[in-house]
Design an enzyme around this catalytic site. Structure first.
Site, PDB file in Angstrom:
ATOM      1  N   SER A  12      46.501 -68.838 -31.379  1.00 14.56           N
ATOM      2  CA  SER A  12      46.268 -67.828 -32.039  1.00 14.56           C
ATOM      3  C   SER A  12      45.724 -68.485 -33.939  1.00 14.56           C
ATOM      4  CB  SER A  12      47.366 -66.704 -32.067  1.00 14.56           C
ATOM      5  OG  SER A  12      48.794 -66.906 -32.530  1.00 14.56           O
ATOM      6  N   GLU A 113      39.767 -80.412 -55.500  1.00 12.36           N
ATOM      7  CA  GLU A 113      40.937 -80.820 -54.328  1.00 12.36           C
ATOM      8  C   GLU A 113      40.594 -82.073 -54.384  1.00 12.36           C
ATOM      9  OE1 GLU A 113      43.520 -77.189 -52.004  1.00 12.36           O
ATOM     10  OE2 GLU A 113      40.959 -78.019 -51.104  1.00 12.36           O
ATOM     11  N   HIS A 241      50.275 -85.628 -46.581  1.00 16.78           N
ATOM     12  CA  HIS A 241      49.909 -84.916 -47.504  1.00 16.78           C
ATOM     13  C   HIS A 241      51.116 -85.792 -48.565  1.00 16.78           C
ATOM     14  CE1 HIS A 241      49.712 -81.412 -50.918  1.00 16.78           C
ATOM     15  NE2 HIS A 241      48.738 -81.530 -49.867  1.00 16.78           N
ATOM     16  N   ARG A 287      43.435 -88.128 -49.992  1.00 15.40           N
ATOM     17  CA  ARG A 287      45.092 -88.310 -49.735  1.00 15.40           C
ATOM     18  C   ARG A 287      45.658 -89.323 -49.447  1.00 15.40           C
ATOM     19  NH1 ARG A 287      45.249 -82.507 -46.941  1.00 15.40           N
ATOM     20  NH2 ARG A 287      44.845 -81.386 -48.740  1.00 15.40           N
ATOM     21  N   HIS A 348      50.981 -84.596 -42.307  1.00 19.07           N
ATOM     22  CA  HIS A 348      50.209 -83.054 -42.207  1.00 19.07           C
ATOM     23  C   HIS A 348      49.343 -82.428 -41.604  1.00 19.07           C
ATOM     24  CE1 HIS A 348      49.563 -80.036 -44.984  1.00 19.07           C
ATOM     25  NE2 HIS A 348      47.647 -80.131 -45.265  1.00 19.07           N
ATOM     26  N   ARG A 383      40.773 -86.800 -43.843  1.00 22.30           N
ATOM     27  CA  ARG A 383      40.271 -85.755 -43.727  1.00 22.30           C
ATOM     28  C   ARG A 383      39.822 -85.257 -45.043  1.00 22.30           C
ATOM     29  NH1 ARG A 383      42.620 -80.227 -44.155  1.00 22.30           N
ATOM     30  NH2 ARG A 383      44.855 -81.016 -43.912  1.00 22.30           N
ATOM     31  N   SER A 388      39.311 -78.481 -42.919  1.00 23.62           N
ATOM     32  CA  SER A 388      40.230 -78.521 -41.434  1.00 23.62           C
ATOM     33  C   SER A 388      39.620 -76.747 -40.976  1.00 23.62           C
ATOM     34  CB  SER A 388      41.544 -78.997 -40.966  1.00 23.62           C
ATOM     35  OG  SER A 388      42.125 -78.273 -42.379  1.00 23.62           O
ATOM     36  N   LEU A 389      40.025 -75.956 -42.103  1.00 24.70           N
ATOM     37  CA  LEU A 389      39.633 -74.680 -41.545  1.00 24.70           C
ATOM     38  C   LEU A 389      38.247 -74.401 -41.578  1.00 24.70           C
ATOM     39  CD1 LEU A 389      42.255 -72.978 -44.159  1.00 24.70           C
ATOM     40  CD2 LEU A 389      42.021 -72.872 -41.525  1.00 24.70           C
TER      41      LEU A 389
HETATM   42  P1  FAD Z   1      47.486 -72.853 -35.774  1.00 26.67           P
HETATM   43  O1  FAD Z   1      46.722 -72.295 -36.319  1.00 26.67           O
HETATM   44  O2  FAD Z   1      48.145 -74.533 -35.683  1.00 26.67           O
HETATM   45  O3  FAD Z   1      47.211 -72.812 -34.136  1.00 26.67           O
HETATM   46  C1  FAD Z   1      47.724 -73.433 -33.049  1.00 26.67           C
HETATM   47  C2  FAD Z   1      48.332 -72.127 -32.353  1.00 26.67           C
HETATM   48  O4  FAD Z   1      48.029 -72.452 -31.214  1.00 26.67           O
HETATM   49  C3  FAD Z   1      49.328 -71.568 -32.713  1.00 26.67           C
HETATM   50  O5  FAD Z   1      49.350 -69.884 -32.635  1.00 26.67           O
HETATM   51  C4  FAD Z   1      50.616 -72.167 -31.476  1.00 26.67           C
HETATM   52  O6  FAD Z   1      51.368 -71.034 -31.977  1.00 26.67           O
HETATM   53  C5  FAD Z   1      49.479 -72.476 -30.315  1.00 26.67           C
HETATM   54  N1  FAD Z   1      49.895 -72.681 -29.350  1.00 26.67           N
HETATM   55  C6  FAD Z   1      50.299 -74.621 -29.785  1.00 26.67           C
HETATM   56  N2  FAD Z   1      50.865 -74.710 -28.696  1.00 26.67           N
HETATM   57  C7  FAD Z   1      50.783 -73.981 -27.611  1.00 26.67           C
HETATM   58  C8  FAD Z   1      51.007 -73.546 -25.931  1.00 26.67           C
HETATM   59  N3  FAD Z   1      51.635 -75.579 -25.508  1.00 26.67           N
HETATM   60  N4  FAD Z   1      50.897 -72.659 -25.482  1.00 26.67           N
HETATM   61  C9  FAD Z   1      50.580 -71.311 -25.996  1.00 26.67           C
HETATM   62  N5  FAD Z   1      50.515 -71.815 -27.910  1.00 26.67           N
HETATM   63  C10 FAD Z   1      50.203 -72.854 -27.813  1.00 26.67           C
HETATM   64  N6  FAD Z   1      43.389 -77.378 -44.259  1.00 26.67           N
HETATM   65  C11 FAD Z   1      42.464 -76.301 -44.397  1.00 26.67           C
HETATM   66  O7  FAD Z   1      41.756 -76.663 -44.667  1.00 26.67           O
HETATM   67  N7  FAD Z   1      43.044 -75.745 -46.161  1.00 26.67           N
HETATM   68  C12 FAD Z   1      43.729 -75.376 -47.025  1.00 26.67           C
HETATM   69  O8  FAD Z   1      44.383 -75.023 -47.764  1.00 26.67           O
HETATM   70  C13 FAD Z   1      45.178 -76.400 -45.866  1.00 26.67           C
HETATM   71  N8  FAD Z   1      46.208 -76.140 -46.117  1.00 26.67           N
HETATM   72  C14 FAD Z   1      47.265 -76.801 -45.263  1.00 26.67           C
HETATM   73  C15 FAD Z   1      48.924 -76.442 -45.310  1.00 26.67           C
HETATM   74  C16 FAD Z   1      49.685 -76.465 -44.370  1.00 26.67           C
HETATM   75  C17 FAD Z   1      51.217 -76.212 -44.946  1.00 26.67           C
HETATM   76  C18 FAD Z   1      49.570 -76.951 -43.162  1.00 26.67           C
HETATM   77  C19 FAD Z   1      50.624 -76.967 -42.115  1.00 26.67           C
HETATM   78  C20 FAD Z   1      48.407 -77.261 -43.388  1.00 26.67           C
HETATM   79  C21 FAD Z   1      47.085 -76.850 -44.316  1.00 26.67           C
HETATM   80  N9  FAD Z   1      45.681 -77.215 -43.228  1.00 26.67           N
HETATM   81  C22 FAD Z   1      44.728 -76.776 -44.240  1.00 26.67           C
HETATM   82  C23 FAD Z   1      45.417 -77.780 -41.778  1.00 26.67           C
HETATM   83  C24 FAD Z   1      44.679 -76.312 -41.780  1.00 26.67           C
HETATM   84  O9  FAD Z   1      46.022 -75.406 -41.703  1.00 26.67           O
HETATM   85  C25 FAD Z   1      45.019 -76.625 -40.023  1.00 26.67           C
HETATM   86  O10 FAD Z   1      44.697 -77.599 -39.679  1.00 26.67           O
HETATM   87  C26 FAD Z   1      44.451 -75.239 -39.315  1.00 26.67           C
HETATM   88  O11 FAD Z   1      44.674 -74.035 -39.897  1.00 26.67           O
HETATM   89  C27 FAD Z   1      44.876 -75.382 -37.988  1.00 26.67           C
HETATM   90  O12 FAD Z   1      43.918 -74.258 -37.162  1.00 26.67           O
HETATM   91  P2  FAD Z   1      43.810 -74.554 -35.576  1.00 26.67           P
HETATM   92  O13 FAD Z   1      44.076 -72.790 -34.798  1.00 26.67           O
HETATM   93  O14 FAD Z   1      43.265 -75.589 -35.103  1.00 26.67           O
HETATM   94  O15 FAD Z   1      45.841 -74.236 -35.056  1.00 26.67           O
HETATM   95  C1  SIN Z   2      46.570 -78.366 -50.024  1.00 25.27           C
HETATM   96  O1  SIN Z   2      46.740 -77.020 -50.195  1.00 25.27           O
HETATM   97  O2  SIN Z   2      46.851 -79.389 -50.654  1.00 25.27           O
HETATM   98  C2  SIN Z   2      47.005 -78.112 -48.305  1.00 25.27           C
HETATM   99  C3  SIN Z   2      45.149 -78.835 -48.124  1.00 25.27           C
HETATM  100  C4  SIN Z   2      44.065 -79.080 -46.595  1.00 25.27           C
HETATM  101  O3  SIN Z   2      44.908 -79.507 -46.421  1.00 25.27           O
HETATM  102  O4  SIN Z   2      43.156 -79.096 -47.018  1.00 25.27           O
END
Ligand code: FAD
Ligand code: SIN
Length: 552
Positions: A12, A113, A241, A287, A348, A383, A388-389
């Site tokens: 989610s 960035e 990171h 990075r 990260h 990356r 990534s978002l």
């Molecule tokens: P997630 O948002 O991690 O969601 C994964 C979901 O899967 C969660 O709900 C989890 O509970 C669920 N899940 C996992 N395993 C299971 C399972 N076995 N069964 C059921 N559910 C499960 N990226 C950017 O582009 N810009 C940013 O500014 C940025 N800042 C960041 C800052 C931090 C501190 C971090 C950690 C990351 C950052 N990133 C950023 C990276 C980015 O946030 C992620 O790559 C992105 O949000 C991943 O989205 P996702 O939906 O793929 O996974």
């Molecule tokens: C950050 O805000 O430095 C994280 C950005 C990212 O991981 O894309």
């Protein structure tokens, strides 16, 4: 208990929820998530989402920066796709209720960035992830065709192989019809059936001792897909990171790259700005470069950290632009406007993952993967910040279109799937083994497969990982499953995949740096590492997706 829907989404975060909202226009959607619904990497994102809005910027420049950051391994079609569709996906988010920061009524405030040559980071102050996650959850909540089930951990993908349907072997094409998932409240494993399953389980930062990721990031999706026979790519490219807070009370708190983009300077303990010694772009180099430079400074000086200094900037501007970081630091008695912030690198982002094509299709029919769990070719060997978002949003939109076509054009007959069989297992009450193994994996990966690697360290790690994996597998077979045991099994699988990929690549490129082969070697290694059915190969990304998808 049997659950049935048209679309099953595991996870989610931004990838899963944005897919669910689109898929729900065509059918019923079940989203399962292993903790509370907001527990995700998405919720922690700070810097923002990279996209071209400035009239001085261009798609070409964003593409070029991404390709440069990826050090020759990006799949250009995928990069061009996310860049060109970025503005439309940002508008979708606004339509779903996301309030981004504007510098005036009409123009987005665009941050900067590392690795980006222009200001193009769309953000909501320094809380972009929270704001995006909350808006998506609010929109999902009101949708009649979507249900979100918390505290459900996916255990395994259901495929022919898993069920051992007569006559099928691993060489036949594999279909996914859903998953077994553990209800964390009742302790029962339930069956979730669907015509299409989306893996949106995020990354695997928890495989390392120090990480910016929350504890959900245990690589479950990659491990489940790999066990089911999907191709996995580029796992050696784990991103560290450069700047997470170094403080006993603040483990895993990120100090956004946007702080450097805003004028923050990296200094060593003596106050010297050292980044120019390593790269002319100083603190705004990509990075991998900055994290390695910090690692080298720390090793050279014997200090525990370096410092990120914003004391020369206007203090009220710093407080306004970075409210979340400022607030967090104040709780630890650090006033960032008056003293430099102690920082260290931490694991990260997983640039590798389950191999997909431009539509989010994996090598398993009916199984899609988007977001951090997927390897789409966008990031190559490193990356770029805030891509990534963007990738998660663009690929989830593509995947929903393709999944809709798949449902429309195939008669999907879900075979009779038996309930989870836990005969012969029992509660071992040996939880110390699980927490010990988890720590051991994290420590080994940090020491042997971290920012700087060598053949010797990687070999040692692989041997240990193999032993740990055998022990975990034997334990798993006789034990009633729990969320902790499932995570441990997945961490062990992902740790092995990272180590095997790192050992395979005999050069240094992007995030993979080894002292045995310190140079980039385009004549031999200009390709992606693909692990498929236990074989490791080097392939051009576009070839890998056509060949493995065809054979899947
Ligand atoms: P997630 O948002 O991690 O969601 C994964 C979901 O899967 C969660 O709900 C989890 O509970 C669920 N899940 C996992 N395993 C299971 C399972 N076995 N069964 C059921 N559910 C499960 N990226 C950017 O582009 N810009 C940013 O500014 C940025 N800042 C960041 C800052 C931090 C501190 C971090 C950690 C990351 C950052 N990133 C950023 C990276 C980015 O946030 C992620 O790559 C992105 O949000 C991943 O989205 P996702 O939906 O793929 O996974
Ligand atoms: C950050 O805000 O430095 C994280 C950005 C990212 O991981 O894309």
């Amino acid at each position: 208990m049997k659950n049935k829907s048209d679309y099953l989404v595991i996870g989610s975060g931004a990838a899963g929820l944005s897919f669910a909202l689109r898929a729900a226009e065509k059918g019923t959607v079940t989203v399962i998530t292993k903790k509370m619904r907001a527990d995700s990497n998405t919720n922690y994102a700070q810097g923002g989402i990279a996209s071209v809005f400035d009239p001085e910027d261009s798609f070409e420049a964003h593409i070029e920066d991404t390709l440069t950051g990826g050090v020759g391994l990006c799949f250009e079609d995928a990069v061009a796709m996310i860049v060109k569709e970025g503005p439309a996906r940002i508008k979708d988010l606004e339509n779903w209720g996301v309030s981004f920061t504007y510098k005036d009524g009409t123009n987005l405030d665009l941050g900067r960035e590392g690795g980006h040559t222009r200001n193009r980071i769309v953000h909501a102050m320094d809380k972009t992830g929270k704001v995006v996650e909350q808006a998506l959850l609010n929109t999902v909540k009101n949708h009649p065709s979507i249900r979100v089930l918390e505290h459900y951990s996916a255990v395994e993908l259901i495929t022919e192989h898993h069920l051992m349907i007569g006559g099928k072997t691993r060489e036949d094409s594999i279909h996914c019809w859903g998953i077994y998932a553990l209800n964390g409240i009742t302790g029962k494993v339930d069956l979730f059936l669907a015509r299409v399953t989306l893996l949106a389980t995020g990354g695997c930062g928890e495989v390392y001792l120090h990480t910016s990721n929350p504890s959900i990031a245990t690589g479950d999706g990659v491990a489940m897909a790999y066990r089911a026979g999907a191709a996995v790519a580029n796992m050696e490219f784990m991103q560290f990171h450069p700047t997470t807070l170094y403080h006993p009370g603040g483990d895993s708190f990120l100090i956004s790259e946007a702080v450097r983009g805003h004028g923050g300077i990296l200094r060593n303990k003596k106050g010297r700005a050292f980044m120019k010694d390593y790269d002319s772009r100083a603190g705004l180099a990509p990075r991998d470069v900055v994290a390695r430079a910090i690692d080298a400074e720390i090793k050279k000086s014997g200090d525990s950290c370096v410092y990120l200094d914003v004391t020369h900037l206007d203090s009220s501007d710093v407080r306004t632009r970075f409210p979340q970081i400022n607030e967090k630091l104040l709780t630890l008695n650090i006033d960032m406007t008056r003293e430099p912030i102690p920082v260290v690198p931490a694991a990260h982002y997983m640039c590798g993952g389950v191999l997909t094509d431009l539509k989010g299709r994996t090598t398993i029919k009916g199984l899609y993967a988007t977001g951090e769990v997927a390897c789409t070719g966008v990031h190559g060997a490193n990356r770029l910040a805030s891509n990534s978002l963007l990738e998660a949003l663009v690929f989830s939109e593509k995947a929903h279109l393709s999944a809709g076509d798949y449902i429309d054009s195939h008669t999907i007959e879900i075979p009779d799937i038996p309930d989870w069989d836990d005969r012969g297992t029992f509660d071992q009450e040996e939880w110390v083994l699980i927490s010990h193994d988890r720590k051991e994996i994290q420590r080994l990966m940090w020491d042997y497969v971290g920012i700087v690697r060598s053949d010797e360290r990687l070999q040692r790690n692989l041997q240990r990982m193999e032993l740990i994996a055998q022990q975990i597998e034997a334990y798993y077979k006789k034990t009633t499953v729990t969320p902790e045991l499932l995570e441990l099994r997945n961490l062990s699988c992902v740790a092995s995949l990272i180590t095997r990929s790192a050992l395979f690549r005999k050069e240094s490129r992007g995030l993979h740096y080894t002292t045995d082969y310190p140079k980039r070697d385009d004549s031999h290694w200009l390709g992606s590492t693909v692990i498929y059915r236990n074989r490791v190969t080097l392939q051009e990304f576009s070839v890998a997706i056509t060949e493995t998808l065809a054979s899947g």
